[in-house]
Design a protein around this motif. Structure first.
Motif, mmCIF file in Angstrom:
data_model
loop_
_atom_site.group_PDB
_atom_site.id
_atom_site.type_symbol
_atom_site.label_atom_id
_atom_site.label_comp_id
_atom_site.label_asym_id
_atom_site.label_seq_id
_atom_site.Cartn_x
_atom_site.Cartn_y
_atom_site.Cartn_z
ATOM 1 N N UNK A 64 0.837 -1.207 0.000
ATOM 2 C CA UNK A 64 0.000 0.000 0.000
ATOM 3 C C UNK A 64 0.867 1.250 0.000
ATOM 4 N N UNK A 65 1.936 1.230 0.792
ATOM 5 C CA UNK A 65 2.798 2.411 0.859
ATOM 6 C C UNK A 65 3.412 2.714 -0.511
ATOM 7 N N UNK A 66 3.787 1.669 -1.231
ATOM 8 C CA UNK A 66 4.372 1.881 -2.558
ATOM 9 C C UNK A 66 3.324 2.496 -3.494
ATOM 10 N N UNK A 67 2.091 2.003 -3.395
ATOM 11 C CA UNK A 67 1.027 2.545 -4.251
ATOM 12 C C UNK A 67 0.735 3.998 -3.890
ATOM 13 N N UNK A 68 0.725 4.300 -2.575
ATOM 14 C CA UNK A 68 0.480 5.685 -2.145
ATOM 15 C C UNK A 68 1.587 6.586 -2.679
ATOM 16 N N UNK A 69 2.830 6.127 -2.536
ATOM 17 C CA UNK A 69 3.963 6.938 -2.992
ATOM 18 C C UNK A 69 3.871 7.189 -4.498
ATOM 19 N N UNK A 70 3.492 6.139 -5.239
ATOM 20 C CA UNK A 70 3.366 6.287 -6.708
ATOM 21 C C UNK A 70 2.295 7.301 -7.062
ATOM 22 N N UNK A 71 1.186 7.205 -6.371
ATOM 23 C CA UNK A 71 0.086 8.134 -6.640
ATOM 24 C C UNK A 71 0.452 9.557 -6.258
ATOM 25 N N UNK A 72 1.126 9.690 -5.104
ATOM 26 C CA UNK A 72 1.518 11.027 -4.645
ATOM 27 C C UNK A 72 2.479 11.661 -5.643
ATOM 28 N N UNK A 73 3.407 10.856 -6.139
ATOM 29 C CA UNK A 73 4.363 11.384 -7.115
ATOM 30 C C UNK A 73 3.640 11.822 -8.390
ATOM 31 N N UNK A 74 2.698 10.991 -8.827
ATOM 32 C CA UNK A 74 1.919 11.327 -10.021
ATOM 33 C C UNK A 74 1.130 12.617 -9.830
ATOM 34 N N UNK A 75 0.572 12.784 -8.646
ATOM 35 C CA UNK A 75 -0.196 14.000 -8.351
ATOM 36 C C UNK A 75 0.705 15.228 -8.402
ATOM 37 N N UNK A 76 1.874 15.113 -7.778
ATOM 38 C CA UNK A 76 2.782 16.262 -7.750
ATOM 39 C C UNK A 76 3.264 16.624 -9.150
ATOM 40 N N UNK A 77 3.371 15.608 -9.957
ATOM 41 C CA UNK A 77 3.878 15.850 -11.315
ATOM 42 C C UNK A 77 2.782 16.426 -12.219
ATOM 43 N N UNK A 78 1.614 15.792 -12.191
ATOM 44 C CA UNK A 78 0.562 16.201 -13.138
ATOM 45 C C UNK A 78 -0.354 17.292 -12.579
ATOM 46 N N UNK A 79 -0.555 17.290 -11.284
ATOM 47 C CA UNK A 79 -1.479 18.275 -10.676
ATOM 48 C C UNK A 79 -0.795 18.972 -9.498
ATOM 49 N N UNK A 80 0.244 19.730 -9.757
ATOM 50 C CA UNK A 80 1.003 20.326 -8.639
ATOM 51 C C UNK A 80 0.151 21.233 -7.743
ATOM 52 N N UNK A 81 -0.782 21.975 -8.372
ATOM 53 C CA UNK A 81 -1.600 22.899 -7.583
ATOM 54 C C UNK A 81 -2.505 22.135 -6.616
ATOM 55 N N UNK A 82 -3.144 21.094 -7.150
ATOM 56 C CA UNK A 82 -4.030 20.278 -6.308
ATOM 57 C C UNK A 82 -3.221 19.597 -5.204
ATOM 58 N N UNK A 83 -2.059 19.107 -5.565
ATOM 59 C CA UNK A 83 -1.223 18.413 -4.581
ATOM 60 C C UNK A 83 -0.821 19.351 -3.448
ATOM 61 N N UNK A 84 -0.707 20.626 -3.780
ATOM 62 C CA UNK A 84 -0.318 21.586 -2.755
ATOM 63 C C UNK A 84 -1.513 21.969 -1.871
ATOM 64 N N UNK A 85 -2.671 21.980 -2.482
ATOM 65 C CA UNK A 85 -3.865 22.443 -1.760
ATOM 66 C C UNK A 85 -4.452 21.418 -0.800
ATOM 67 N N UNK A 86 -4.191 20.149 -1.020
ATOM 68 C CA UNK A 86 -4.795 19.099 -0.196
ATOM 69 C C UNK A 86 -3.703 18.354 0.573
ATOM 70 N N UNK A 87 -4.084 17.716 1.690
ATOM 71 C CA UNK A 87 -3.125 16.823 2.350
ATOM 72 C C UNK A 87 -2.780 15.694 1.366
ATOM 73 N N UNK A 88 -1.527 15.652 0.950
ATOM 74 C CA UNK A 88 -1.161 14.802 -0.186
ATOM 75 C C UNK A 88 -1.413 13.313 0.073
ATOM 76 N N UNK A 89 -1.000 12.847 1.260
ATOM 77 C CA UNK A 89 -1.166 11.418 1.561
ATOM 78 C C UNK A 89 -2.656 11.053 1.604
#
Lengths: 745, 41
Positions: free
Chosen positions: A203-228
């Motif tokens: 699960x941690x690996x999947x969360x990390x993958x998703x978080x990285x994808x969010x930061x890359x593709x949706x940086x604004x959203x990733x900043x506005x919400x608790x990323x994890x």
């Protein structure tokens, strides 16, 4: 519902001094916890009278909020609805989650029931995902200790990275320490970030993958919400979050996530839930040491009796009977005292005041016969309403009401509902309007609609003044039993109507539901008083506004056309005479009763208020009498009679279980209203009248609540129609049946 | 009926109408569902 978060101003955290919060700033604290964890009691203990009770915007879920100062720091406390999780399944869960994500409070006080650690920690795990600073109130700590539980408080702090403060809200223990910990944490949130709990490598690996994808593709959203948290929600395919952030979770598919989905038989949402439960269970095992259970705990002992298949319902009926008996034992002396106050000194004072103002003579009649009689007769029964609310709150707070719902589960299943529907119905004993709104906690529209249709048959507090008046006149020696029989009749009719509706309008399977049974506990007196006040105050507000206004209107209807000598020829009298033949077969075919019932459609208390106005002795009675006693001696008389009322109430309650039989004989005994009622009704007709009042539509606000809550005027029409027909039919059966049985006419 | 009667009548009916207006059309604080935040009013 929007989940758009409010962005913190940059540098806000850095600007805080390290040890104490900035004095000027308000610290916003959200209070979250499971239902029955003692959250409300804790907030009441902390904030007390500073609590403001309202609703969450757009919904009818109650919102409590308090702003107060502690050690020079302003704290804003926001009570979130009690929830077991932050999943978007119920309105309460959505509100709690929405607030935490959107408003980003400075910290969260997580109220945890120390006697039920594992279940409560499931919510804690979810709160920690949000990354907000958390202070845990380990509540009901005294009970945990009494049970011999040993909780490693330092262990919880170490493992979760939160400050833990043992509290006993019912005794106001630990609340000061909790507020101190809150301020310390708010002063330096950076040092109080919760631990990031490990959900396992997959699960941690999947969360990390998703978080990285969010930061890359949706940086604004990733900043506005608790990323994890956002990554977890998108992994779980949380449709509401995906809709709000406008991200299709499929876009963020990654290899670890694909592996997670492929390697487990469950869907990711279930897997995440299992993991969180696992963490809560594991943590509980680490920090909680229970003694060997050699004896059956008190809760189990009591439950063996009150939840017994055969004894459960009789125990419930006995408990309700005791509530009514104690209610009237306690309140009767105060009703008498208020009756004497409204009927004597108050009328003299208002007449004197109007004389000073050179008001016309008829205004004395308007104020005394209209307002004082109309509002006064309602206010006289406020002690009854408050006493009833007090004892119902006691049953609720002790944990018994949940058992009552449980024992009624079987009966509820018979009518196509489950025991959970009985909880809004029990709320209906207080007031039907909030009870109808409470049906939105039920899972299916079918349950909600059926329950809302049956709630008006639960006898609300507003009907009590009518019962109290008639019972006081005709059934004083069996008052508790007669009123109890009306409440039981309401429940029985709800079951019968439920059966009819099930066979006609609501065909289908009854859903399965697991009910929680909280342990028994004795609520604090302060908490009982606060909750009683919250439940009862709207009757006072209603008397001072709506009923006051209606009393004025009714007086004009009784006295117009101007100069009318015979009340039967007034507008109200003429209307009453039109309706009277319809209720003639029910034993009360006079225009006074008919017009009182008509006015009661506005609110049930108005039935008594209208009767008070109609039967008030007309003419300037205050002037006709002998010279009144001096103002000072009147005040002295009021004071001494109040002391007498208190003594009498104490004597009544202490003798409840033994000697004294309930006496309502003195209730409004000297008033013209009771004399008129005795003259115009027979005991049988009086009982039929009370049955009619029990069943016919409770009030306009309740009818509107049904239309609003069920979103259709069709249900309003069905509800209104069936109640009128049922009320007439039942009153007919009671009256005509009684006559056939030779019970008088 | 004198002018004073009419004025007193208007006074009492004014109170009644205002209280009914507050109770039904302009609820404050106790409004179910909006708590004064409703933008539809």
């Amino acid at each position: 519902m929007s989940l758009e978060p409010k962005r913190k101003e940059e540098g806000e955290i850095a600007a805080k001094p390290p040890l104490h919060p900035v004095a000027k700033r308000t610290v916003t604290v959200a209070v979250a916890g499971n239902p029955n964890a003692g959250k409300s009691t804790l907030i009441n203990a902390i904030a007390g009278s500073r609590l403001h009770v309202g609703n969450w915007p757009g919904v009818t879920v109650e919102k409590k909020e308090a702003v107060f100062s502690f050690e020079g720091q302003t704290i804003r406390l926001v009570d979130l609805p009690g929830t077991y999780s932050l999943s978007p399944y119920t309105q309460e869960e959505i509100i709690a989650r929405d607030y935490l994500v959107r408003e980003r409070p400075d910290l969260v006080i997580n109220v945890v029931d120390a006697t039920n650690l594992e279940r409560n920690l499931y919510l804690t795990v979810q709160i920690l995902e949000l990354g907000l600073p958390v202070v845990m109130a380990l509540n009901i700590y005294d009970e945990a200790q009494a049970k011999g539980y040993k909780i490693d408080v330092a262990g919880i702090e170490r493992m979760l990275g939160v400050v833990v403060v043992p509290t006993t809200a019912t005794k106001n223990r630990g609340t000061k320490e909790l507020l101190e910990a809150t301020l310390r944490t708010a002063a330096d949130p950076g040092a109080h970030r919760p631990q990031r709990l490990n959900y396992g490598s997959d699960i941690e690996a999947a969360i990390a993958g998703l978080a990285a994808g969010l930061q890359e593709k949706y940086p604004q959203t990733a900043e506005n919400y608790p990323l994890r948290w956002l990554a977890c929600k998108l992994m779980e395919n949380d449709a509401e979050v995906a809709r709000e952030v406008r991200i299709d979770p499929a876009e963020l598919a990654n290899e670890p996530l694909a592996h997670l989905r492929g390697a487990h038989d469950e869907d990711v949402e279930s897997l995440m839930a299992d993991t969180r439960y696992g963490l809560a269970a594991g943590l509980t095992r680490e920090v909680l040491h229970k003694p060997e259970l050699r004896k059956t705990e008190m809760t189990e002992k009591i439950d063996r009796i009150v939840l017994n298949r055969f004894l459960g319902i009789p125990v419930f009926l006995a408990a309700m009977w005791l509530v009514f008996k104690l209610t009237f034992d306690l309140s009767t002396p105060f009703v008498d005292w208020l009756d004497a106050l409204f009927g004597g000194p108050l009328k003299l004072w208002t007449a004197a005041l109007l004389g000073v103002l050179h008001a016309p003579v008829w205004t004395v009649s308007l104020v005394n016969d209209g307002i004082v009689s109309g509002v006064g007769f309602v206010l006289e029964f406020v002690p009854v309403i408050f006493a009833m609310m007090f004892f119902l709150t006691l049953l609720e707070g002790s944990g018994y009401m949940a058992r009552a719902a449980f024992v009624m589960d079987r009966a509820m299943h018979a009518i196509g509902l489950h025991g959970k529907s009985f909880i809004p119905m029990l709320l209906g004993f207080g007031c039907n309007v909030p009870a109808i709104y409470a049906t939105r906690t039920l899972e299916t529209p079918r349950d909600k609609t059926l329950t809302a249709l049956l709630i008006p048959l639960m006898s609300c507090g507003a009907r009590l003044p009518v019962y109290a008046l008639f019972v006081g006149v005709f059934f004083a020696s069996h008052a508790g039993t007669v009123i109890w029989s009306l409440y039981v009749l309401g429940i029985i009719l709800a079951i019968v109507m439920g059966l009819i509706f099930k066979k006609t309008l609501f065909r289908g399977e009854t859903p399965v539901f697991i009910m929680e049974l909280p342990p028994y506990r004795l609520p604090s007196f302060k908490s009982l008083c606060l909750h009683t006040w919250e439940k009862g105050k709207h009757f006072l507000v209603k008397a001072g506004t709506f009923i006051l206004a209606f009393s004025i209107v009714m007086w004009f209807l009784i006295n117009l056309p101007w100069g009318v000598h015979n009340q039967a020829d007034s507008y109200l009298g003429k209307t009453g005479r039109v309706i009277a033949p319809i209720v003639e077969p029910l034993g009360f075919g006079n225009w006074q009763a008919a017009s009182s019932l008509l006015s009661g459609l506005m609110a049930k208390e108005i039935v008594v208020g209208t009767m008070g106005e109609i039967y008030a002795p007309h003419g300037n009675a205050a002037h006709d009498q002998a010279p009144p006693p001096s103002f000072g001696s009147q005040l002295k008389g009021i004071g001494s009679s109040f002391v007498g009322a208190v003594r009498q109430a104490v004597a009544n309650v202490t003798s409840t279980f033994g000697i004294a039989s309930l006496s309502l004989g003195g209730m409004a005994g000297s008033s013209s209203l009771t004399t008129a009622v005795r003259h115009n009704f027979t005991p049988l007709a009086a009982f039929a009248f009370m049955v009619f009042v029990l069943i016919y539509p409770p009030c306009i606000p309740a009818a509107l609540a049904i239309a609003q809550e069920l979103g259709s005027w069709k249900w309003f029409g069905i509800s209104f129609f069936y109640q009128i027909v049922l009320a007439w039919g039942m009153a007919f059966i009671v009256y005509q049946g009684g006559r056939l049985l030779g019970l008088g006419g | 009926m004198h002018i004073a009667d009419i004025l007193w009548m208007a006074f009492f009916l004014g109170i009644a109408v205002y209280l009914l207006y507050r109770s039904f059309w302009k609820k404050k604080g106790g409004c179910h569902g909006c708590n004064g935040n409703c933008t539809k009013r």
